[in-house]
Design a protein around this motif. Structure first.
Motif, PDB file in Angstrom:
ATOM      1  N   UNK A 292       0.754  -1.467  -0.109  1.00  0.00           N
ATOM      2  CA  UNK A 292      -0.069   0.051  -0.018  1.00  0.00           C
ATOM      3  C   UNK A 292       0.877   1.260  -0.062  1.00  0.00           C
ATOM      4  N   UNK A 293       1.841   1.304   0.651  1.00  0.00           N
ATOM      5  CA  UNK A 293       2.836   2.244   0.995  1.00  0.00           C
ATOM      6  C   UNK A 293       3.612   2.764  -0.585  1.00  0.00           C
ATOM      7  N   UNK A 294       3.819   1.696  -1.287  1.00  0.00           N
ATOM      8  CA  UNK A 294       4.116   1.910  -2.577  1.00  0.00           C
ATOM      9  C   UNK A 294       3.334   2.478  -3.549  1.00  0.00           C
ATOM     10  N   UNK A 295       1.999   2.369  -3.207  1.00  0.00           N
ATOM     11  CA  UNK A 295       1.012   2.919  -4.047  1.00  0.00           C
ATOM     12  C   UNK A 295       0.522   4.184  -3.641  1.00  0.00           C
ATOM     13  N   UNK A 296       1.118   4.852  -2.489  1.00  0.00           N
ATOM     14  CA  UNK A 296       0.526   5.953  -1.738  1.00  0.00           C
ATOM     15  C   UNK A 296       1.295   6.988  -2.224  1.00  0.00           C
ATOM     16  N   UNK A 297       0.654   8.473  -2.053  1.00  0.00           N
ATOM     17  CA  UNK A 297       1.671   9.416  -2.335  1.00  0.00           C
ATOM     18  C   UNK A 297       2.821   9.625  -1.198  1.00  0.00           C
TER      19      UNK A 297
END
Length: 305
Positions: A292-297
């Motif tokens: 999720x962190x890799x996809x987040x701003x």
């Protein structure tokens, strides 16, 4: 400054806390120029909250009156119940009404967390967060009473947060926490008080004041183009508009204001998410979180880093 009897706030009564200097003074003068009658609150303390040699509130009142406006000084401590209550009474007893509350009072006691003692934490949280809550509470009680009496107001509250409250700031753990708390208070107050005709918004200003002169030291020099982007007066037009009837329908919002720039902040909202449908093992939760962190701003950088 000249007062405008037919200005955007003509007929309104406005309370501004911490209005003896800096942003508060600029707001008070701008409201008066827009036709408002102003209650100028300032305890007259130093940058760290200790008592100063005199109260600047009376000097701001003199400025407003010299320009043909109406104003009265209040020197109470708005972070106490009696001080906040007397502030609202000052507006009602002097002018018979209250339309706008601008919560602005505050000071700094900056320390890195490992050097920040309990007294410095308590003092800063008290003046910023409690100093917002108590005037708001007493003003809201008045506006609720007015609504119940069939006189629903067009009331406005403008709270003062900071970029430190939005992103954090090195050496300002107490200040950042208090300013973040003001944002939460603003959202709750906007939701709870709308039924009484009250709109509540917050600003996160960037301007040169006693509190920020070290932060904006590089911007202290006189500008080549004649526009002083760090002047506190640049923030006041937005505050005056938010404090006027013209801002109808705007509530629960946070604005950054600096120089000629205004930004609507969009705050915390859900980003990437995943639902496993059952409890995860720690390793599974970690793998999901990293995906999720890799996809987040990427969040904005903390000030000072």
């Amino acid at each position: 400054m000249r007062t405008g009897k037919n200005g955007i706030c003509a007929g309104r009564v406005v309370v501004v806390t911490g209005a003896g200097r800096g942003l508060g003074r600029a707001h008070a003068l701008a409201f008066a120029a827009a036709g408002a009658r102003v209650v100028v609150n300032d305890l007259g303390v130093g940058l760290d909250g200790t008592p100063g040699p005199d109260s600047p509130a009376a000097r701001v009142v003199d400025e407003i009156r010299a320009a043909g406006g109406e104003a009265v000084a209040h020197a109470g401590d708005v972070a106490t119940g009696e001080g906040a209550a007397s502030l609202i009474r000052a507006a009602l007893e002097t002018y018979g009404r209250l339309d706008t509350l601008v919560n602005n009072a505050g000071f700094l006691r900056d320390r890195m967390l490992v050097n920040l003692d309990e007294d410095d934490w308590d003092a800063v949280v008290r003046v910023h967060l409690k100093g917002h809550f108590l005037p708001l509470r007493h003003a809201a009680a008045h506006w609720r009473q007015e609504t119940r009496a069939g006189r629903r107001p067009e009331a406005r509250v403008i709270n003062t947060s900071s970029g430190a409250g939005l992103l954090g700031s090195l050496g300002q753990g107490n200040y950042s926490a208090a300013k973040a708390g003001i944002l939460g208070l603003t959202l709750v107050a906007a939701a709870e008080l709308e039924r009484y005709g009250v709109q509540v918004n917050a600003i996160a200003p960037a301007a040169r004041t006693r509190m920020t002169e070290r932060t904006f030291a590089a911007a202290m020099a006189a500008p080549d183009d004649g526009f002083d982007a760090m002047a506190p007066e640049n923030v006041s037009p937005l505050v005056v508009w938010l404090g006027s009837a013209d801002s109808a329908g705007v509530t629960g919002r946070v604005f950054e204001a600096e120089g000629g720039r205004i930004t609507v902040m969009e705050g915390w909202r859900p980003g990437p998410t995943t639902d496993h449908g059952e409890r995860r093992r720690p390793e599974e939760a970690g793998a999901a979180a990293r995906k999720l962190l890799a996809e987040a701003e990427t969040p904005g950088a903390v000030y000072g880093t």
